[in-house]
Design a protein around this motif. Structure first.
Motif, mmCIF file in Angstrom:
data_model
loop_
_atom_site.group_PDB
_atom_site.id
_atom_site.type_symbol
_atom_site.label_atom_id
_atom_site.label_comp_id
_atom_site.label_asym_id
_atom_site.label_seq_id
_atom_site.Cartn_x
_atom_site.Cartn_y
_atom_site.Cartn_z
ATOM 1 N N GLU A 246 15.529 35.597 38.352
ATOM 2 C CA GLU A 246 15.257 36.708 39.785
ATOM 3 C C GLU A 246 14.367 37.716 39.532
ATOM 4 O OE1 GLU A 246 18.094 39.142 42.546
ATOM 5 O OE2 GLU A 246 18.953 37.962 41.182
ATOM 6 N N ARG A 247 14.702 38.521 38.469
ATOM 7 C CA ARG A 247 14.231 39.585 38.096
ATOM 8 C C ARG A 247 12.560 39.320 37.837
ATOM 9 N NH1 ARG A 247 16.875 41.702 33.557
ATOM 10 N NH2 ARG A 247 19.087 41.327 34.791
ATOM 11 N N ALA A 248 12.285 38.513 37.125
ATOM 12 C CA ALA A 248 11.009 38.112 36.747
ATOM 13 C C ALA A 248 10.163 37.574 38.123
ATOM 14 C CB ALA A 248 10.887 36.863 35.653
ATOM 15 N N ALA A 249 10.872 36.861 38.882
ATOM 16 C CA ALA A 249 10.389 36.411 40.334
ATOM 17 C C ALA A 249 9.920 37.504 41.125
ATOM 18 C CB ALA A 249 11.328 35.329 40.724
ATOM 19 N N LYS A 250 11.043 38.682 41.106
ATOM 20 C CA LYS A 250 10.762 39.571 42.132
ATOM 21 C C LYS A 250 9.577 40.619 41.484
ATOM 22 C CE LYS A 250 15.215 40.403 44.321
ATOM 23 N NZ LYS A 250 16.546 40.915 44.015
ATOM 24 N N ALA A 251 9.540 40.700 40.218
ATOM 25 C CA ALA A 251 8.640 41.641 39.479
ATOM 26 C C ALA A 251 7.276 41.095 39.576
ATOM 27 C CB ALA A 251 9.012 41.925 38.267
ATOM 28 N N GLY A 252 7.382 39.603 39.552
ATOM 29 C CA GLY A 252 6.013 39.031 39.773
ATOM 30 C C GLY A 252 5.606 38.594 38.403
ATOM 31 N N GLU A 253 6.412 38.801 37.388
ATOM 32 C CA GLU A 253 5.926 38.240 35.815
ATOM 33 C C GLU A 253 5.973 36.876 35.755
ATOM 34 O OE1 GLU A 253 7.350 42.845 34.224
ATOM 35 O OE2 GLU A 253 9.018 41.257 34.695
ATOM 36 N N ASP A 254 4.778 36.277 35.575
ATOM 37 C CA ASP A 254 4.878 35.221 35.468
ATOM 38 C C ASP A 254 5.190 34.353 34.338
ATOM 39 O OD1 ASP A 254 2.078 34.538 37.752
ATOM 40 O OD2 ASP A 254 3.845 34.623 38.186
ATOM 41 N N ALA A 255 4.532 35.086 33.132
ATOM 42 C CA ALA A 255 4.993 34.569 31.877
ATOM 43 C C ALA A 255 6.395 34.462 31.574
ATOM 44 C CB ALA A 255 4.326 35.699 30.694
ATOM 45 N N ASP B 247 11.397 32.862 47.592
ATOM 46 C CA ASP B 247 12.552 31.699 47.302
ATOM 47 C C ASP B 247 12.994 31.516 46.080
ATOM 48 O OD1 ASP B 247 10.518 29.466 49.532
ATOM 49 O OD2 ASP B 247 11.656 31.400 49.905
ATOM 50 N N ILE B 248 12.411 31.762 45.107
ATOM 51 C CA ILE B 248 12.936 31.764 43.719
ATOM 52 C C ILE B 248 13.800 32.710 43.627
ATOM 53 C CG2 ILE B 248 12.472 31.521 41.194
ATOM 54 C CD1 ILE B 248 9.662 30.418 41.617
ATOM 55 N N ALA B 249 13.510 33.795 43.859
ATOM 56 C CA ALA B 249 14.351 35.076 43.556
ATOM 57 C C ALA B 249 15.827 34.885 44.373
ATOM 58 C CB ALA B 249 13.837 36.395 44.036
ATOM 59 N N ASN B 250 15.317 34.406 45.845
ATOM 60 C CA ASN B 250 16.676 34.123 46.726
ATOM 61 C C ASN B 250 17.552 32.984 45.919
ATOM 62 O OD1 ASN B 250 15.826 36.052 48.166
ATOM 63 N ND2 ASN B 250 14.785 34.545 49.867
ATOM 64 N N GLU B 251 17.147 31.910 45.807
ATOM 65 C CA GLU B 251 17.855 30.734 45.175
ATOM 66 C C GLU B 251 18.695 31.285 43.928
ATOM 67 O OE1 GLU B 251 18.612 28.146 47.036
ATOM 68 O OE2 GLU B 251 17.260 29.000 48.480
ATOM 69 N N THR B 252 18.060 31.702 43.047
ATOM 70 C CA THR B 252 18.434 32.060 41.979
ATOM 71 C C THR B 252 19.740 33.063 41.892
ATOM 72 O OG1 THR B 252 16.891 33.440 41.331
ATOM 73 C CG2 THR B 252 16.677 31.646 40.100
ATOM 74 N N HIS B 253 19.391 34.116 42.771
ATOM 75 C CA HIS B 253 20.387 34.962 43.050
ATOM 76 C C HIS B 253 21.734 34.632 43.483
ATOM 77 C CE1 HIS B 253 21.689 39.122 44.041
ATOM 78 N NE2 HIS B 253 22.462 38.730 45.048
#
Lengths: 833, 162
Positions: A797-806, A769-775
């Motif tokens: 978006e990129r971080a959300a897609k990659a799952g990089e929480d930090a 959802d985060i990736a979609n909304e930010t995109h």
């Protein structure tokens, strides 16, 4: 449809059966009727009635003929008796019933009977009396004559009439029979037609059924996916060759067996049974008809493997059946894993490479900064001419080295897609003049004439990325001068229809034909002794080519070895309105008033250089050794400007900036300028997001420093250009008009704020959802030219897609700052009508 | 229905006078049937005929009303008596009506030469004294035009020809 046909056929059969029965009954009745008629005719109750009647008359005459004087009395009596019996027969006999019902006949008969009754006493009397009564009898006989006649005649008429009626009856019955037979034959004919049609339908059905079966069998047998068909109790009905291959079972061995026992792994058996039970009880379907699913299955040898399957149900006469299409995806899974692994490795490799290069350039640049800074300071001291020359040489070497490092960094930045053109109004004439000026020294050393001119009408102000353009022109002009001795280097500029073309022509060494094709490749240098004498990393032209393509243009070369070269490049450039005081930082140093400046820098040399430079210009400088110290000082005292190094022990520059901005200290609103050796554009955005106002790249040049200090109030403009590309909002404005633009902007603002609230809410958010909304919002940001905000969203978006929480948390944390500034900047933009 | 009832009466018995339908006087034993066979004539009076054994047929006829009981000598018995085996009979009535009856008709349960109807002798006025009766009710084959024509009444002569 089949049911329909069946019921129709059933109805047809019933109708035919009933019709047949009716006709058969009718024929039976008629036959019985005819038989009765015939029997009546044959059994002829009638005897020979006519004959009997006429015989009665004959007997009467026989009798009457004997009535005479002297008659034989015995004969008279006998004849009377015969006549009497005849009449008795006529009046009693069944065969005369019909006749008796005729009034005329009956009348005659009654008369005759009455007569007989009257005469009997005469006949039965003694012989003497009879003899005496002969005359009386004779008269009586004469009296009766007409009645006997009538009896015979009317009998004849009635009989003839009855015979006619009888014939008519027989004829009618026969006609009825014929009609009934015709109907029966017709019905039979129809029945035959119906049966023929039914038969044909059945044959057609059978044939199409056979075709369908054949087709289905072919489909199932040739399907690459395994096909398994089971009944609603899970018993296998079909097991295709592909399924045999996949599972290692032979169809003959498993057909009729439980699906669960054959292909379901033990650990899924309970779930399978429960699913089948659910389906039977409530018709609940979880797997069936839900498209492709991935599950595990069991082979004949007990091994478990992943399958992709799709199950569909169908209703047949024998009940529900389930058709499963299965595919062994063991290989696919392995391939996927391998691919993911390879990608991860590649990403890691790429990351470490660029990290290495960035670190290296940082590590090289930091000491170089120290050298060059100190040289710069040294030049401000009293020097003799010799020392001055040495310092100049040292500076040249130092800057060359710095250029090489910068070249490498440029390549990295471009290849990692981090180079974005920064399009803004610029004066191209000024730029060319500066470049020609800077190269004129070298040119005169080569005894080469150097100059530039407009080819066509002059267009001084255009929109383009000044820095990139400068880099490309510097490289091309520099090369031309380098390789031209005692010749001529000329630059011709032509602006035409939103495109600007630069021709850099020289009469130098030229480029061999075989090298022209790869002149723009990385690390290509001429291999002649002369080339080596000139030197170079071989990256210059490849960087030029990259920058030209960043600007959306093309570059080409035309050269003849030994005669000279002509480089030509064209980039898009719209006409721009002149802006005063821009793009001439070198030429017009800005006068500044003394400022209170805080320098936060851990590196002692750098700290020293910066302080010296600032103090030389009359500013009041306070220094801090790390971020924490900087934060503390900023809280106590209100500085006009804070120069903030990024990499520092204890607390780095970004964190320090955030704390200063977040706090309520004296300098919370002061201008903060980042000092960094890492100048990747994306990092620049991060710094701005942290609350910094601008970024200065080390090594620090006095001119840059002065520009930043002098801009003061103009700083907002600088950061605006970084955050906003006004060209985009202008375009949007043109397309939609003023009113709509304001509406759209308001909506965009609302959306952005809603998204930020959502991102910062305490709810657990789904990464997708985060990736979609930010995109989504990033796309809208582009429309308004909110480049910085868009990039920040893309980072999330990129971080959300990659799952990089930090990364995600940090990016989300900095978003409100960027938004706040972007919103302000967007509100200030007043697109031209 | 045919009831067989044979009576063997010895010799010629005197039958009492009849009072039926005006038969005047009952002179002892009139000849009521003459059978001609092979040029010989045999005569039968009522007793002689009865002596051959009588049978009874219950049947209706087309000439009478209702069912009646007819008692007489069966044609078969008579033919046996006179030794006739094949050929035909020419039956002639009092009024000279004559009809052919094939000998094949003379079968058991076949026609009778009826002497009594409903237990009473038949006068000439009642188609007596002899009437050839077939068991019409018992056998539909006898309900035909041909058989009706053979059912001669007021019979008094039989001639057997080949």
């Amino acid at each position: 449809m089949e049911n329909n046909t069946i019921s129709r056929a059933k109805a047809g059969r019933t109708i035919i059966a009933i019709a047949g029965l009716v006709v058969v009954v009718a024929i039976a009745l008629l036959t019985w009727n005819v038989r009765k008629e015939i029997e009546e005719l044959s059994s002829a109750r009638s005897d020979n009635v006519q004959w009997s009647l006429s015989q009665a008359e004959v007997e009467f005459h026989e009798f009457s003929g004997r009535i005479r004087t002297g008659a034989d009395l015995a004969a008279v009596r006998k004849r009377f008796d015969v006549f009497y019996s005849r009449i008795k027969t006529v009046s009693q006999g069944k065969v005369f019933e019909d006749l008796r019902s005729d009034p005329e006949f009956d009348g005659a008969l009654t008369e005759v009977q009455a007569w007989l009754d009257k005469v009997v006493p005469y006949i039965d009397a003694t012989d003497a009396e009879l003899t005496g009564n002969i005359p009386t009898l004779s008269a009586l006989v004469q009296e009766l004559h007409p009645a006997v006649r009538t009896l015979a005649n009317s009998g004849l008429i009635v009989f003839a009439r009855n015979a006619d009626e009888r014939r008519a009856d027989v004829a009618a019955t026969l006609i009825e029979l014929a009609v009934a037979l015709a109907v029966l034959i017709g019905a039979l004919g129809l029945g035959v037609l119906h049966l023929v049609r039914l038969n044909r339908q059945m044959r057609d059905q059978e044939r199409s059924q056979r075709q369908i079966t054949t087709r289905m069998t072919t489909v199932i047998n040739t399907s690459l996916d395994g096909v398994i068909v089971s009944d609603d109790r899970g018993r296998i009905i079909e097991f295709s060759p592909a399924a045999e291959e996949i599972f290692g079972h032979r169809a003959a061995d498993v057909i009729g067996k439980e699906l669960g026992a054959v292909i379901i792994p033990d650990h899924l058996l309970a779930a399978h049974e429960a699913g089948m039970q659910r389906m039977r009880d409530k018709g609940e379907l979880r797997v069936i008809g839900k498209g492709r699913q991935q599950l595990e299955a069991k082979r004949a040898d007990g091994s478990i493997f992943p399958v992709e399957l799709a199950v569909q149900s169908a209703v047949t006469e024998a009940g529900d059946i389930f058709i499963a299409f299965l595919r062994d995806i063991t290989q696919q899974k392995a391939d996927e894993a391998e691919l993911v692994d390879a990608r991860d490795k590649a990403i890691a490799g790429e990351k470490s490479r660029s990290e290495f290069l960035a670190t290296m350039s940082h590590e090289i640049r930091t000491p170089l900064n120290g050298l060059l800074g100190n040289l710069s300071l040294l030049r401000d001291t009293t020097l003799n001419p010799k020392q001055d020359t040495y310092i100049r040489n040292m500076e040249t070497s130092g800057r060359l080295l710095l250029n090489h490092v910068s070249d490498v960094l440029d390549i990295i930045r471009y290849d990692s897609g981090k180079v974005v053109a920064n399009i803004e109004p610029m004066n191209v004439s000024d730029l060319l003049q500066d470049i020609i000026d800077s190269q004129s020294g070298m040119a005169s050393k080569q005894e080469t004439t150097l100059g530039w001119s407009w080819n066509g009408p002059a267009q001084h102000w255009i929109t383009s990325d000044r820095d990139r353009l400068q880099h490309v022109l510097m490289n091309l002009v520099g090369n031309a001068v380098k390789f031209t001795k005692r010749g001529r280097v000329s630059v011709k500029v032509r602006w035409h229809e939103d495109e600007i073309t630069f021709d850099i022509e020289d009469t130098g060494a030229g480029i061999p034909l075989d090298q022209q094709a790869r002149i723009f490749d990385d690390f290509v240098t001429g291999n002649t002794a002369y080339d080596r004498e000139v030197g170079g990393t071989g990256l210059g032209l490849s960087i030029a080519k990259r920058f030209v393509s960043v600007l959306g243009g093309e570059i080409s070369v035309d050269s003849e070895f030994g005669k000279g070269s002509k480089f030509c490049f064209t980039v898009p450039a719209t006409r721009a309105v002149p802006e005063a005081g821009k793009n001439r930082p070198l030429a017009a140093p800005v006068a500044t008033k003394p400022l209170l400046v805080l320098v936060v820098e851990d590196n002692e040399i750098n700290r020293f250089v910066v302080r010296e430079m600032l103090q030389a210009d009359g500013h009041d400088v306070t220094v801090a050794h790390d971020g924490q110290q900087g934060v503390d000082l900023a809280a106590e005292k209100k500085f006009d400007l804070i120069l903030m190094d990024i990499s520092m022990p204890v607390l780095d520059g970004r964190s320090a900036t955030r704390r200063i901005r977040a706090g309520t200290g004296a300098s919370a609103a002061s201008r903060i300028i980042a000092l960094t050796a890492n100048a990747l554009l994306s990092e620049r955005e991060d710094y701005l997001a942290d609350g910094m106002d601008d970024v200065l790249t080390k090594p620090l040049k006095k001119s840059d420093l002065r520009r930043v200090l002098g801009q003061g109030e103009q700083a907002a403009v600088v950061s605006t250009t970084a955050l906003i590309n006004p060209k985009h909002s202008e375009e949007l404005f043109e397309v939609v008009g003023a009113q709509n633009y304001q509406n759209l902007l308001a909506r965009f603002n609302a959306e952005a704020e809603k998204l930020i609230d959502w991102l910062q809410s305490d709810n657990a958010l789904d990464l997708t959802d985060i990736a979609n909304e930010t995109h989504k919002l990033a796309g809208n940001s582009g429309l308004f030219g909110a480049v910085g905000f868009g990039e920040a969203l893309t980072a999330i978006e990129r971080a959300a897609k990659a799952g990089e929480d930090a990364k995600l948390i940090s990016a989300v944390g900095s978003l409100p700052q960027i938004w706040h500034r972007s919103k302000k900047a967007l509100a200030e933009i007043k697109p031209k009508e | 229905m045919l009831k067989s009832k044979r009576k063997f009466l010895a010799g010629i018995s005197l039958v009492t006078a009849f009072a039926i339908s005006g038969v005047s006087a009952a002179v002892a034993q009139d000849i009521i049937l003459t059978v001609t066979h092979d040029g010989q004539s045999l005569t039968f009076d009522r007793d002689a005929l009865e002596a051959l054994g009588t049978e009874t047929i219950e049947t209706s006829t087309i000439w009478t009303e209702g069912t009646h009981s007819f008692e007489g000598v069966s044609l078969a018995r008579l033919m046996q008596e006179v030794g006739a085996q094949e050929g035909k009979l020419i039956a002639t009535a009092v009024n000279d009506y004559s009809v052919d009856i094939p000998l094949s008709d003379a079968v058991e349960d076949g026609p009778l030469i009826a002497m009594k109807m409903d237990g009473a002798e038949m006068s000439l006025r009642d188609k007596g004294p002899l009437w050839v009766i077939y068991p019409y009710d018992a056998n539909s084959d006898y309900r035909s035009e041909v058989v009706y024509s053979r059912s001669i009444w007021q019979l008094d002569r039989l001639e057997i020809v080949d």
